[in-house]
Design a protein around this motif. Sequence first.
Motif, mmCIF file in Angstrom:
data_model
loop_
_atom_site.group_PDB
_atom_site.id
_atom_site.type_symbol
_atom_site.label_atom_id
_atom_site.label_comp_id
_atom_site.label_asym_id
_atom_site.label_seq_id
_atom_site.Cartn_x
_atom_site.Cartn_y
_atom_site.Cartn_z
ATOM 1 N N ALA A 1 0.824 -1.214 0.000
ATOM 2 C CA ALA A 1 0.000 0.000 0.000
ATOM 3 C C ALA A 1 0.856 1.262 0.000
ATOM 4 O O ALA A 1 0.578 2.204 -0.764
ATOM 5 C CB ALA A 1 -0.962 -0.007 1.180
ATOM 6 N N GLY B 1 -3.823 0.801 -3.869
ATOM 7 C CA GLY B 1 -5.020 0.700 -3.038
ATOM 8 C C GLY B 1 -5.813 -0.534 -3.435
ATOM 9 O O GLY B 1 -5.906 -0.860 -4.621
ATOM 10 N N TYR B 2 -6.392 -1.217 -2.450
ATOM 11 C CA TYR B 2 -7.048 -2.499 -2.706
ATOM 12 C C TYR B 2 -8.401 -2.548 -2.016
ATOM 13 O O TYR B 2 -8.496 -2.321 -0.807
ATOM 14 C CB TYR B 2 -6.141 -3.630 -2.198
ATOM 15 C CG TYR B 2 -6.688 -5.029 -2.339
ATOM 16 C CD1 TYR B 2 -7.242 -5.487 -3.531
ATOM 17 C CD2 TYR B 2 -6.606 -5.925 -1.266
ATOM 18 C CE1 TYR B 2 -7.713 -6.790 -3.659
ATOM 19 C CE2 TYR B 2 -7.065 -7.234 -1.384
ATOM 20 C CZ TYR B 2 -7.622 -7.659 -2.578
ATOM 21 O OH TYR B 2 -8.084 -8.946 -2.699
ATOM 22 N N ALA C 1 -9.602 2.726 0.663
ATOM 23 C CA ALA C 1 -8.498 2.465 -0.253
ATOM 24 C C ALA C 1 -7.918 3.768 -0.811
ATOM 25 O O ALA C 1 -6.703 3.888 -1.011
ATOM 26 C CB ALA C 1 -8.952 1.557 -1.391
#
Length: 231
Positions: free
Chosen positions: A74, A79-80, A146
């Motif tokens: 990250a 971003g997830y 995110a």
Amino acid sequence: MLSIESLNQFYGQSHTLWDLNMQVPEGKCTCLMGRNGVGKTTLLQCIMGLLPVESGAIHYQGENILSLSAEKRAPVGIGYVPQGRQIFPLLTVEENLRIGLPARGDGLRQIPDFIYELFPVLKEMLHRRGGDLSGGQQQQLAIGRALVVNPKLLILDEPTEGIQPNVVAEIGDIIRQLNEEIGLTVLLVEQKLPFARKVADNFCILDRGRQVATGDMDELNDELVKKYLTV
């Protein structure tokens, strides 16, 4: 932006990803497609360092990130938003958003205003617990969380799953806005074909852990849809 090269992954003795190659161009929205169980979520988890990779490479901005631990991916700008959202139900909306702040590389320790501009409902419900939100509101919270890390690449795993149509449309508009107005690169896993056609610039289809087709979204023809996407 992101390049997957000859990636192989195993679950025990099961070979799940086979010499997989994939490109995610910078500034574009790429849709990863395929029927259930073909390896889409597995690939995303490999990119995020949540699953081990047997061989191959994952290059992000020219650097092979396979040696980076999951918690360090990250901060490099990824971003997830996982499938199922995975927000913290007992924490407030504000607390859920603040969780992403330590991963920022610029030292900012307050939630950026643009998050609330994108998702006004989050500001309205700032002190409500995440578990009290509707499915659509939780998805907006997951995307907001995110975005708090200030990513250059946003990865979304089936963001429309189980969400009412009006919120699906809003999420589609926001993805296009992020992609077109601020140049955010997006990698999207999506089963809903109309949504994918609306938001994505190009596609990559997986079948049994292998890439079988790729191209601009307008090249996704009926033959490919029937062969690899219809149930």
